[in-house]
Write a protein that holds these residues in place. Structure first.
Motif, PDB file in Angstrom:
ATOM      1  N   ARG A   1      37.533  31.923  48.859  1.00 11.34           N
ATOM      2  CA  ARG A   1      38.595  32.921  48.659  1.00 11.34           C
ATOM      3  C   ARG A   1      39.518  32.510  47.519  1.00 11.34           C
ATOM      4  O   ARG A   1      39.919  33.348  46.701  1.00 11.34           O
ATOM      5  CB  ARG A   1      39.377  33.086  49.960  1.00 11.34           C
ATOM      6  N   GLU A   2      39.862  31.229  47.418  1.00  9.46           N
ATOM      7  CA  GLU A   2      40.753  30.773  46.346  1.00  9.46           C
ATOM      8  C   GLU A   2      40.075  30.889  44.985  1.00  9.46           C
ATOM      9  O   GLU A   2      40.715  31.267  43.998  1.00  9.46           O
ATOM     10  CB  GLU A   2      41.183  29.334  46.613  1.00  9.46           C
ATOM     11  N   VAL A   3      38.785  30.557  44.920  1.00  6.61           N
ATOM     12  CA  VAL A   3      38.048  30.715  43.660  1.00  6.61           C
ATOM     13  C   VAL A   3      37.993  32.193  43.275  1.00  6.61           C
ATOM     14  O   VAL A   3      38.206  32.566  42.113  1.00  6.61           O
ATOM     15  CB  VAL A   3      36.625  30.128  43.781  1.00  6.61           C
ATOM     16  N   ALA A   4      37.727  33.054  44.264  1.00  6.89           N
ATOM     17  CA  ALA A   4      37.692  34.501  43.999  1.00  6.89           C
ATOM     18  C   ALA A   4      39.043  34.998  43.512  1.00  6.89           C
ATOM     19  O   ALA A   4      39.119  35.835  42.601  1.00  6.89           O
ATOM     20  CB  ALA A   4      37.262  35.250  45.261  1.00  6.89           C
ATOM     21  N   ASP A   5      40.131  34.495  44.097  1.00  5.32           N
ATOM     22  CA  ASP A   5      41.470  34.929  43.684  1.00  5.32           C
ATOM     23  C   ASP A   5      41.734  34.610  42.218  1.00  5.32           C
ATOM     24  O   ASP A   5      42.295  35.421  41.472  1.00  5.32           O
ATOM     25  CB  ASP A   5      42.540  34.268  44.559  1.00  5.32           C
TER      26      ASP A   5
END
Length: 306
Positions: A27-31
């Motif tokens: 999720r953090e990479v996607a953000d």
């Protein structure tokens, strides 16, 4: 120069060493990749870096990168996500996130592009009802970057925010068993509310000095815990989400504690536009009336201090 939003999960008291931040999640990479797409760093139609390169950049396994890319594909921001050739940015990411047919998306996904679009007006108006303003503070970062880059030039900005008052007995977060921890949870949430509000106000008011923009930022206190969040953009769009409560473990005063709480940044945001159809137009109008009634009646003066 604007301040970064305070991440409540990694905030520490003065004089205390911050805990080491764990390896990034999908999720953090996607953000981060989404931010690059919406900011134009990754252009429409451009091929993404290979999964191997992204894994090295973010210090994660390729499987984490692949999951992040699939998240963005589910949001219709990427195409051709597979183990083979690199994925491709969709032709019009902004329309994907802000158009009338945009699906409900997590707040971290949907709010920033819509707030950025609101700042494209000569008079940007944002009303927000929320728990801590963390999502709004994060979302404001993108239009601020575009203002500093000269791509957005509003003449006036008005922001009004309704938050729970300091004397409210919050419905959540709430300890699962340790009733004695209620006061500690309340103080922590109050500190988060104050920190996010102060960063939001500082970043916006700085536009007066840096760009000569007429800015007003006002906070008022609610006498209850809001079970929903609401954002009104330029009086023409209403964004609505439920605060869904779940049981989870949190660290409070350096001790693990089981609590009932919500992850507001991931709340699914539903968008309603004025003029789209009679039903959505009525929802926007009624949301505006509801917010103004709270602001003018039971809302009270709020000072963002301890």
């Amino acid at each position: 120069m604007y301040c970064s939003a305070v991440d409540p999960e990694y905030a520490s008291a003065p004089g205390q060493e911050r805990p080491q931040r764990p390896r990034r999640s999908p999720r953090e990479v996607a953000d981060e990749l989404r931010r690059r797409i919406t900011a134009g760093v990754l252009r429409p139609g451009q091929r993404m870096p290979t999964q191997a390169k992204l894994a090295v950049e973010f210090g994660v396994e390729r499987g984490t990168v692949r999951q992040a890319l699939r998240i963005l594909q589910s949001e219709c921001l990427l195409t051709n996500v597979s183990k083979g050739s690199p994925a491709t940015v969709v032709p019009d990411p902004r329309q994907t996130l802000t158009g009338p047919a945009a699906p409900p998306l997590p707040t971290t996904v949907a709010l920033a592009p819509r707030v950025t679009a609101a700042f494209d007006a000569s008079h940007a108006r944002i009303d927000a009802l929320c728990l801590t303003a963390v999502s709004l503070t994060m979302a404001i970062g993108e239009p601020l970057r575009q203002i500093h880059a000269g791509r957005l030039k509003p003449a006036k900005v008005d922001v009004r925010v309704l938050l729970p008052g300091r004397d409210v007995e919050l419905a959540f977060p709430a300890p699962v068993d340790e009733v004695s921890a209620t006061g500690r949870l309340h103080r922590r949430r109050l500190a988060q509310r104050n920190a996010q509000g102060q960063v939001l106000r500082h970043n916006l008011l700085a536009l007066r000095a840096t760009h000569g923009i007429d800015v007003r930022v006002t906070f008022r206190a609610l006498p209850f815990t809001p079970p929903v969040k609401l954002y009104l953009l330029n009086d023409t769009e209403a964004l609505f989400a439920y605060y869904t409560i779940a049981r989870r473990e949190q660290e409070v005063d350096h001790e693990p504690l089981e609590v009932y709480d919500t992850e507001g940044t991931q709340s699914m945001l539903f968008a309603f536009g004025q003029g789209t159809d009679p039903r959505e137009t009525t929802f926007v109008e009624q949301s505006r009336l509801w917010f103004n009634a709270l602001w003018q009646t039971i809302g009270s003066e709020l000072t963002l201090t301890d």
